[in-house]
Design an enzyme around this catalytic site. Structure first.
Site, PDB file in Angstrom:
ATOM      1  N   ASN A   8       0.037  26.177  67.672  1.00  0.00           N
ATOM      2  CA  ASN A   8       1.064  26.800  68.514  1.00  0.00           C
ATOM      3  C   ASN A   8       1.905  27.709  67.614  1.00  0.00           C
ATOM      4  O   ASN A   8       2.692  27.221  66.805  1.00  0.00           O
ATOM      5  CB  ASN A   8       1.926  25.690  69.147  1.00  0.00           C
ATOM      6  CG  ASN A   8       3.092  26.231  69.950  1.00  0.00           C
ATOM      7  OD1 ASN A   8       3.200  27.442  70.161  1.00  0.00           O
ATOM      8  ND2 ASN A   8       3.957  25.335  70.389  1.00  0.00           N
ATOM      9  N   TRP A   9       1.727  28.997  67.766  1.00  0.00           N
ATOM     10  CA  TRP A   9       2.453  29.944  66.905  1.00  0.00           C
ATOM     11  C   TRP A   9       3.912  30.113  67.339  1.00  0.00           C
ATOM     12  O   TRP A   9       4.690  30.744  66.647  1.00  0.00           O
ATOM     13  CB  TRP A   9       1.735  31.316  66.901  1.00  0.00           C
ATOM     14  CG  TRP A   9       0.530  31.360  66.018  1.00  0.00           C
ATOM     15  CD1 TRP A   9      -0.113  30.308  65.423  1.00  0.00           C
ATOM     16  CD2 TRP A   9      -0.191  32.532  65.595  1.00  0.00           C
ATOM     17  NE1 TRP A   9      -1.180  30.752  64.667  1.00  0.00           N
ATOM     18  CE2 TRP A   9      -1.248  32.120  64.771  1.00  0.00           C
ATOM     19  CE3 TRP A   9      -0.055  33.899  65.863  1.00  0.00           C
ATOM     20  CZ2 TRP A   9      -2.146  33.016  64.170  1.00  0.00           C
ATOM     21  CZ3 TRP A   9      -0.961  34.792  65.279  1.00  0.00           C
ATOM     22  CH2 TRP A   9      -1.983  34.349  64.442  1.00  0.00           C
ATOM     23  N   LYS A  10       4.254  29.597  68.509  1.00  0.00           N
ATOM     24  CA  LYS A  10       5.631  29.743  69.030  1.00  0.00           C
ATOM     25  C   LYS A  10       6.030  31.220  68.998  1.00  0.00           C
ATOM     26  O   LYS A  10       5.175  32.083  69.202  1.00  0.00           O
ATOM     27  CB  LYS A  10       6.588  28.834  68.257  1.00  0.00           C
ATOM     28  CG  LYS A  10       6.066  27.377  68.204  1.00  0.00           C
ATOM     29  CD  LYS A  10       7.046  26.388  67.675  1.00  0.00           C
ATOM     30  CE  LYS A  10       6.439  24.989  67.708  1.00  0.00           C
ATOM     31  NZ  LYS A  10       7.350  23.956  67.244  1.00  0.00           N
ATOM     32  N   HIS A  92       6.203  22.066  76.734  1.00  0.00           N
ATOM     33  CA  HIS A  92       6.617  21.862  75.349  1.00  0.00           C
ATOM     34  C   HIS A  92       8.088  21.466  75.328  1.00  0.00           C
ATOM     35  O   HIS A  92       8.881  21.971  76.126  1.00  0.00           O
ATOM     36  CB  HIS A  92       6.386  23.135  74.525  1.00  0.00           C
ATOM     37  CG  HIS A  92       6.510  22.876  73.050  1.00  0.00           C
ATOM     38  ND1 HIS A  92       7.725  22.738  72.433  1.00  0.00           N
ATOM     39  CD2 HIS A  92       5.566  22.701  72.088  1.00  0.00           C
ATOM     40  CE1 HIS A  92       7.522  22.498  71.138  1.00  0.00           C
ATOM     41  NE2 HIS A  92       6.223  22.463  70.905  1.00  0.00           N
ATOM     42  N   GLU A  94      10.425  22.281  73.486  1.00  0.00           N
ATOM     43  CA  GLU A  94      11.357  23.408  73.300  1.00  0.00           C
ATOM     44  C   GLU A  94      11.659  24.081  74.635  1.00  0.00           C
ATOM     45  O   GLU A  94      12.744  24.620  74.832  1.00  0.00           O
ATOM     46  CB  GLU A  94      10.774  24.392  72.275  1.00  0.00           C
ATOM     47  CG  GLU A  94      10.863  23.819  70.859  1.00  0.00           C
ATOM     48  CD  GLU A  94       9.823  24.332  69.886  1.00  0.00           C
ATOM     49  OE1 GLU A  94       9.147  25.339  70.183  1.00  0.00           O
ATOM     50  OE2 GLU A  94       9.676  23.716  68.810  1.00  0.00           O
ATOM     51  N   GLU A 162       4.237  14.764  71.278  1.00  0.00           N
ATOM     52  CA  GLU A 162       5.042  15.387  70.234  1.00  0.00           C
ATOM     53  C   GLU A 162       6.450  14.789  70.256  1.00  0.00           C
ATOM     54  O   GLU A 162       7.288  15.185  71.093  1.00  0.00           O
ATOM     55  CB  GLU A 162       5.148  16.899  70.465  1.00  0.00           C
ATOM     56  CG  GLU A 162       3.815  17.611  70.440  1.00  0.00           C
ATOM     57  CD  GLU A 162       3.973  19.094  70.105  1.00  0.00           C
ATOM     58  OE1 GLU A 162       3.338  19.531  69.141  1.00  0.00           O
ATOM     59  OE2 GLU A 162       4.757  19.789  70.783  1.00  0.00           O
ATOM     60  N   GLY A 168       8.998  20.287  63.459  1.00  0.00           N
ATOM     61  CA  GLY A 168       9.640  21.197  62.522  1.00  0.00           C
ATOM     62  C   GLY A 168      10.581  20.532  61.532  1.00  0.00           C
ATOM     63  O   GLY A 168      11.350  21.210  60.854  1.00  0.00           O
ATOM     64  N   SER A 207       5.117  18.122  62.767  1.00  0.00           N
ATOM     65  CA  SER A 207       5.039  18.108  61.295  1.00  0.00           C
ATOM     66  C   SER A 207       3.674  17.698  60.752  1.00  0.00           C
ATOM     67  O   SER A 207       3.577  17.050  59.713  1.00  0.00           O
ATOM     68  CB  SER A 207       6.143  17.223  60.702  1.00  0.00           C
ATOM     69  OG  SER A 207       7.427  17.760  61.008  1.00  0.00           O
ATOM     70  N   GLY A 228       2.287  23.246  64.723  1.00  0.00           N
ATOM     71  CA  GLY A 228       3.183  24.393  64.794  1.00  0.00           C
ATOM     72  C   GLY A 228       3.120  25.196  63.505  1.00  0.00           C
ATOM     73  O   GLY A 228       2.197  25.975  63.274  1.00  0.00           O
ATOM     74  N   GLY A 229       4.111  24.976  62.645  1.00  0.00           N
ATOM     75  CA  GLY A 229       4.265  25.788  61.429  1.00  0.00           C
ATOM     76  C   GLY A 229       2.998  25.939  60.604  1.00  0.00           C
ATOM     77  O   GLY A 229       2.696  27.042  60.114  1.00  0.00           O
TER      78      GLY A 229
HETATM   79  P1  13P Z   1       5.495  21.689  63.784  1.00  0.00           P
HETATM   80  O1  13P Z   1       4.052  21.411  63.410  1.00  0.00           O
HETATM   81  O2  13P Z   1       6.022  22.947  63.176  1.00  0.00           O
HETATM   82  O3  13P Z   1       6.355  20.467  63.533  1.00  0.00           O
HETATM   83  O4  13P Z   1       5.540  21.952  65.369  1.00  0.00           O
HETATM   84  C1  13P Z   1       4.895  21.071  66.225  1.00  0.00           C
HETATM   85  C2  13P Z   1       4.890  21.660  67.583  1.00  0.00           C
HETATM   86  O5  13P Z   1       5.907  21.751  68.236  1.00  0.00           O
HETATM   87  C3  13P Z   1       3.615  22.170  68.102  1.00  0.00           C
HETATM   88  O6  13P Z   1       3.701  22.456  69.453  1.00  0.00           O
END
Ligand code: 13P
Length: 248
Positions: A8-10, A92, A94, A162, A168, A207, A228-229
Protein backbone atom coordinates in the site's frame (compact mmCIF):
# COMPACT_ATOMS: atom_id res chain seq x y z
CA UNK A 1 -4.16 -21.38 -1.20
CA UNK A 2 -1.75 -19.00 -2.90
CA UNK A 3 -0.34 -16.58 -0.37
CA UNK A 4 -0.29 -12.84 -0.98
CA UNK A 5 1.92 -9.83 -0.32
CA UNK A 6 0.19 -6.51 -0.97
CA UNK A 7 1.92 -3.15 -0.91
CA UNK A 8 0.00 0.00 0.00
CA UNK A 9 1.85 3.08 -1.23
CA UNK A 10 -0.67 5.39 0.49
CA UNK A 11 -0.22 9.04 -0.61
CA UNK A 12 3.27 8.44 -1.95
CA UNK A 13 4.56 8.24 -5.48
CA UNK A 14 4.69 10.21 -8.68
CA UNK A 15 5.47 8.87 -12.13
CA UNK A 16 9.20 8.87 -11.35
CA UNK A 17 8.56 6.27 -8.64
CA UNK A 18 7.23 3.78 -11.15
CA UNK A 19 10.90 2.82 -11.51
CA UNK A 20 10.43 0.96 -8.19
CA UNK A 21 7.45 -0.86 -9.66
CA UNK A 22 9.55 -1.75 -12.68
CA UNK A 23 12.23 -3.13 -10.35
CA UNK A 24 9.61 -5.27 -8.59
CA UNK A 25 8.42 -6.59 -11.97
CA UNK A 26 11.97 -7.54 -12.91
CA UNK A 27 12.75 -9.11 -9.53
CA UNK A 28 9.77 -11.50 -9.73
CA UNK A 29 9.41 -13.02 -13.20
CA UNK A 30 7.58 -16.08 -11.79
CA UNK A 31 6.69 -15.44 -8.14
CA UNK A 32 5.58 -18.27 -5.88
CA UNK A 33 3.07 -15.97 -4.19
CA UNK A 34 0.57 -13.38 -5.41
CA UNK A 35 1.80 -9.78 -5.32
CA UNK A 36 -0.39 -6.66 -5.47
CA UNK A 37 0.86 -3.06 -5.47
CA UNK A 38 -1.63 -0.32 -4.60
CA UNK A 39 -0.21 2.98 -5.84
CA UNK A 40 -2.10 6.28 -5.63
CA UNK A 41 -5.00 6.60 -8.07
CA UNK A 42 -2.99 8.93 -10.32
CA UNK A 43 -0.64 6.05 -11.18
CA UNK A 44 -3.15 3.20 -11.53
CA UNK A 45 -3.44 3.21 -15.30
CA UNK A 46 0.27 3.51 -15.99
CA UNK A 47 1.09 0.92 -13.32
CA UNK A 48 -1.43 -1.52 -14.79
CA UNK A 49 0.03 -1.03 -18.25
CA UNK A 50 3.56 -1.51 -16.97
CA UNK A 51 2.65 -4.80 -15.28
CA UNK A 52 0.26 -6.23 -17.89
CA UNK A 53 0.90 -9.95 -18.21
CA UNK A 54 3.35 -9.97 -15.26
CA UNK A 55 3.35 -9.86 -11.48
CA UNK A 56 2.55 -7.73 -9.58
CA UNK A 57 -1.16 -7.08 -9.94
CA UNK A 58 -2.32 -3.53 -9.33
CA UNK A 59 -4.87 -2.33 -6.79
CA UNK A 60 -6.42 0.96 -5.69
CA UNK A 61 -6.56 2.25 -2.11
CA UNK A 62 -10.24 3.14 -1.87
CA UNK A 63 -13.44 3.37 -3.93
CA UNK A 64 -16.82 5.06 -3.70
CA UNK A 65 -19.78 2.68 -3.27
CA UNK A 66 -21.66 4.16 -6.24
CA UNK A 67 -20.73 3.40 -9.84
CA UNK A 68 -20.96 7.03 -10.96
CA UNK A 69 -22.57 10.32 -9.99
CA UNK A 70 -22.09 13.68 -8.31
CA UNK A 71 -19.31 12.76 -5.87
CA UNK A 72 -16.55 15.29 -6.39
CA UNK A 73 -13.09 13.84 -5.89
CA UNK A 74 -14.21 10.22 -5.57
CA UNK A 75 -13.35 7.28 -7.77
CA UNK A 76 -15.70 4.34 -8.42
CA UNK A 77 -15.00 0.64 -8.65
CA UNK A 78 -15.83 0.50 -12.40
CA UNK A 79 -13.33 3.32 -12.97
CA UNK A 80 -10.67 1.38 -11.08
CA UNK A 81 -11.41 -1.75 -13.11
CA UNK A 82 -11.18 0.35 -16.26
CA UNK A 83 -7.54 1.23 -15.45
CA UNK A 84 -6.62 -2.45 -15.50
CA UNK A 85 -6.34 -2.70 -11.72
CA UNK A 86 -7.79 -5.88 -10.19
CA UNK A 87 -8.11 -5.06 -6.48
CA UNK A 88 -9.02 -2.28 -4.08
CA UNK A 89 -8.31 -1.71 -0.40
CA UNK A 90 -11.41 -0.73 1.59
CA UNK A 91 -11.74 0.28 5.23
CA UNK A 92 -8.12 1.13 5.89
CA UNK A 93 -7.85 2.53 9.43
CA UNK A 94 -6.49 5.79 8.04
CA UNK A 95 -9.80 6.22 6.22
CA UNK A 96 -11.92 4.87 9.09
CA UNK A 97 -10.27 7.51 11.32
CA UNK A 98 -9.77 10.52 9.05
CA UNK A 99 -13.06 10.25 7.17
CA UNK A 100 -15.14 8.54 9.87
CA UNK A 101 -15.82 5.60 7.56
CA UNK A 102 -18.33 3.23 9.11
CA UNK A 103 -18.64 -0.53 8.72
CA UNK A 104 -21.80 0.03 6.66
CA UNK A 105 -19.94 2.25 4.21
CA UNK A 106 -17.04 -0.20 3.96
CA UNK A 107 -19.53 -3.03 3.35
CA UNK A 108 -21.01 -0.99 0.48
CA UNK A 109 -17.55 -0.29 -0.94
CA UNK A 110 -16.59 -3.97 -0.78
CA UNK A 111 -19.86 -4.91 -2.52
CA UNK A 112 -19.13 -2.30 -5.21
CA UNK A 113 -15.68 -3.80 -5.68
CA UNK A 114 -17.19 -7.27 -6.11
CA UNK A 115 -19.75 -5.99 -8.59
CA UNK A 116 -16.88 -4.67 -10.72
CA UNK A 117 -14.90 -7.88 -10.51
CA UNK A 118 -12.31 -6.40 -8.15
CA UNK A 119 -10.80 -8.16 -5.15
CA UNK A 120 -11.79 -6.27 -2.00
CA UNK A 121 -8.97 -6.08 0.56
CA UNK A 122 -11.01 -5.32 3.69
CA UNK A 123 -8.99 -3.89 6.60
CA UNK A 124 -9.79 -4.36 10.28
CA UNK A 125 -7.83 -3.53 13.41
CA UNK A 126 -8.02 -2.29 16.98
CA UNK A 127 -6.59 0.89 18.49
CA UNK A 128 -4.16 0.70 21.38
CA UNK A 129 -6.87 1.91 23.78
CA UNK A 130 -9.14 -0.92 22.61
CA UNK A 131 -6.37 -3.49 23.03
CA UNK A 132 -5.50 -2.18 26.49
CA UNK A 133 -9.18 -2.40 27.44
CA UNK A 134 -9.28 -6.06 26.39
CA UNK A 135 -11.67 -5.33 23.53
CA UNK A 136 -9.53 -6.48 20.60
CA UNK A 137 -11.55 -9.53 19.52
CA UNK A 138 -14.85 -7.75 20.09
CA UNK A 139 -13.73 -4.85 17.87
CA UNK A 140 -12.40 -7.13 15.14
CA UNK A 141 -15.58 -9.21 15.24
CA UNK A 142 -17.77 -6.12 14.93
CA UNK A 143 -15.70 -4.76 12.04
CA UNK A 144 -15.75 -8.09 10.21
CA UNK A 145 -19.47 -8.60 10.75
CA UNK A 146 -20.26 -5.09 9.62
CA UNK A 147 -17.96 -4.69 6.65
CA UNK A 148 -17.75 -8.14 4.99
CA UNK A 149 -20.42 -8.79 2.33
CA UNK A 150 -22.23 -12.15 2.50
CA UNK A 151 -20.95 -12.88 -0.99
CA UNK A 152 -17.31 -12.78 0.10
CA UNK A 153 -15.27 -15.72 -1.18
CA UNK A 154 -11.62 -16.67 -1.19
CA UNK A 155 -11.29 -15.31 -4.73
CA UNK A 156 -13.03 -11.94 -4.35
CA UNK A 157 -12.03 -10.95 -0.82
CA UNK A 158 -8.92 -10.66 1.34
CA UNK A 159 -8.99 -9.64 5.02
CA UNK A 160 -6.11 -7.54 6.35
CA UNK A 161 -5.63 -7.40 10.11
CA UNK A 162 -3.82 -4.14 10.83
CA UNK A 163 -3.59 -3.09 14.48
CA UNK A 164 -3.86 0.70 14.29
CA UNK A 165 -1.03 1.16 16.79
CA UNK A 166 1.35 -0.96 14.69
CA UNK A 167 0.94 1.07 11.50
CA UNK A 168 3.99 3.16 10.72
CA UNK A 169 5.26 2.90 14.29
CA UNK A 170 7.83 0.15 14.10
CA UNK A 171 5.88 -1.69 16.83
CA UNK A 172 4.27 -5.05 16.15
CA UNK A 173 2.11 -7.25 18.38
CA UNK A 174 3.72 -10.36 19.81
CA UNK A 175 3.50 -13.39 17.55
CA UNK A 176 1.00 -14.90 20.01
CA UNK A 177 -1.16 -11.80 19.74
CA UNK A 178 -1.05 -11.94 15.93
CA UNK A 179 -1.90 -15.63 16.03
CA UNK A 180 -4.82 -15.08 18.42
CA UNK A 181 -6.44 -12.51 16.13
CA UNK A 182 -5.79 -14.45 12.91
CA UNK A 183 -7.26 -17.63 14.45
CA UNK A 184 -10.27 -15.60 15.57
CA UNK A 185 -10.75 -14.14 12.06
CA UNK A 186 -10.50 -17.61 10.51
CA UNK A 187 -13.10 -19.01 12.92
CA UNK A 188 -15.34 -16.03 12.37
CA UNK A 189 -15.23 -16.32 8.58
CA UNK A 190 -15.72 -20.09 8.68
CA UNK A 191 -18.80 -19.70 10.88
CA UNK A 192 -20.36 -16.84 8.96
CA UNK A 193 -19.57 -17.33 5.28
CA UNK A 194 -20.20 -20.10 2.78
CA UNK A 195 -17.63 -22.81 2.14
CA UNK A 196 -16.30 -20.74 -0.78
CA UNK A 197 -14.71 -18.50 1.85
CA UNK A 198 -12.97 -21.27 3.79
CA UNK A 199 -9.48 -20.47 2.52
CA UNK A 200 -9.95 -16.73 2.24
CA UNK A 201 -6.57 -15.07 2.74
CA UNK A 202 -5.92 -13.23 6.01
CA UNK A 203 -3.01 -10.77 5.83
CA UNK A 204 -1.16 -9.15 8.69
CA UNK A 205 -0.27 -5.46 8.31
CA UNK A 206 1.57 -2.95 10.48
CA UNK A 207 5.34 -2.35 10.46
CA UNK A 208 6.14 -5.44 8.39
CA UNK A 209 9.83 -5.20 7.42
CA UNK A 210 12.43 -7.49 5.86
CA UNK A 211 13.70 -8.11 9.41
CA UNK A 212 10.43 -9.38 10.91
CA UNK A 213 8.58 -10.83 7.92
CA UNK A 214 9.75 -14.43 8.28
CA UNK A 215 8.66 -14.76 11.92
CA UNK A 216 5.28 -13.19 11.18
CA UNK A 217 4.73 -15.50 8.18
CA UNK A 218 5.42 -18.52 10.38
CA UNK A 219 2.32 -17.76 12.49
CA UNK A 220 -0.61 -20.08 11.61
CA UNK A 221 -3.43 -18.41 9.62
CA UNK A 222 -1.13 -15.59 8.48
CA UNK A 223 -1.46 -15.91 4.71
CA UNK A 224 0.68 -12.92 3.78
CA UNK A 225 1.09 -9.23 4.52
CA UNK A 226 -0.24 -5.79 3.72
CA UNK A 227 2.87 -3.64 3.70
CA UNK A 228 3.04 0.15 3.86
CA UNK A 229 6.40 1.90 4.11
CA UNK A 230 8.48 -1.12 3.14
CA UNK A 231 6.55 -1.51 -0.12
CA UNK A 232 7.83 1.80 -1.47
CA UNK A 233 11.17 0.39 -2.53
CA UNK A 234 12.00 -2.86 -4.25
CA UNK A 235 15.02 -3.20 -1.94
CA UNK A 236 12.72 -3.55 1.10
CA UNK A 237 9.73 -5.18 -0.59
CA UNK A 238 11.48 -8.03 -2.37
CA UNK A 239 12.94 -9.61 0.80
CA UNK A 240 9.41 -9.64 2.27
CA UNK A 241 8.10 -11.43 -0.82
CA UNK A 242 11.02 -13.90 -0.62
CA UNK A 243 10.27 -14.53 3.06
CA UNK A 244 6.70 -15.50 2.16
CA UNK A 245 7.84 -17.67 -0.76
CA UNK A 246 10.16 -19.49 1.67
CA UNK A 247 7.23 -20.59 3.86
CA UNK A 248 6.30 -23.49 1.59
P1 13P B 1 3.35 0.25 7.54
O1 13P B 1 3.86 -1.04 6.93
O2 13P B 1 4.06 1.45 7.02
O3 13P B 1 3.31 0.14 9.05
O4 13P B 1 1.83 0.43 7.06
C1 13P B 1 0.94 -0.63 7.17
C2 13P B 1 -0.31 -0.27 6.46
O5 13P B 1 -1.06 0.57 6.90
C3 13P B 1 -0.58 -0.94 5.18
O6 13P B 1 -1.88 -0.71 4.76
Amino acid sequence: MRKLVAGNWKMNGTRADLSELQAIVQAHPAPGVDIVICPPATLLFQAAQMTAGHAPDIGAQDCHPAASGAHTGDISAPMIADTGATAVIVGHSERRETYNETNDLIHAKASAAHASGLIAIICVGETLAERDAGQTLQVIGDQLAGSTPDGATSTNTVIAYEPVWAIGTGKIPTLDQIGEVHDFIREFLTARLESAALDLRILYGGSVKPTNAAEIFAVPNVDGALVGGASLSNADFTPIIKALEATF
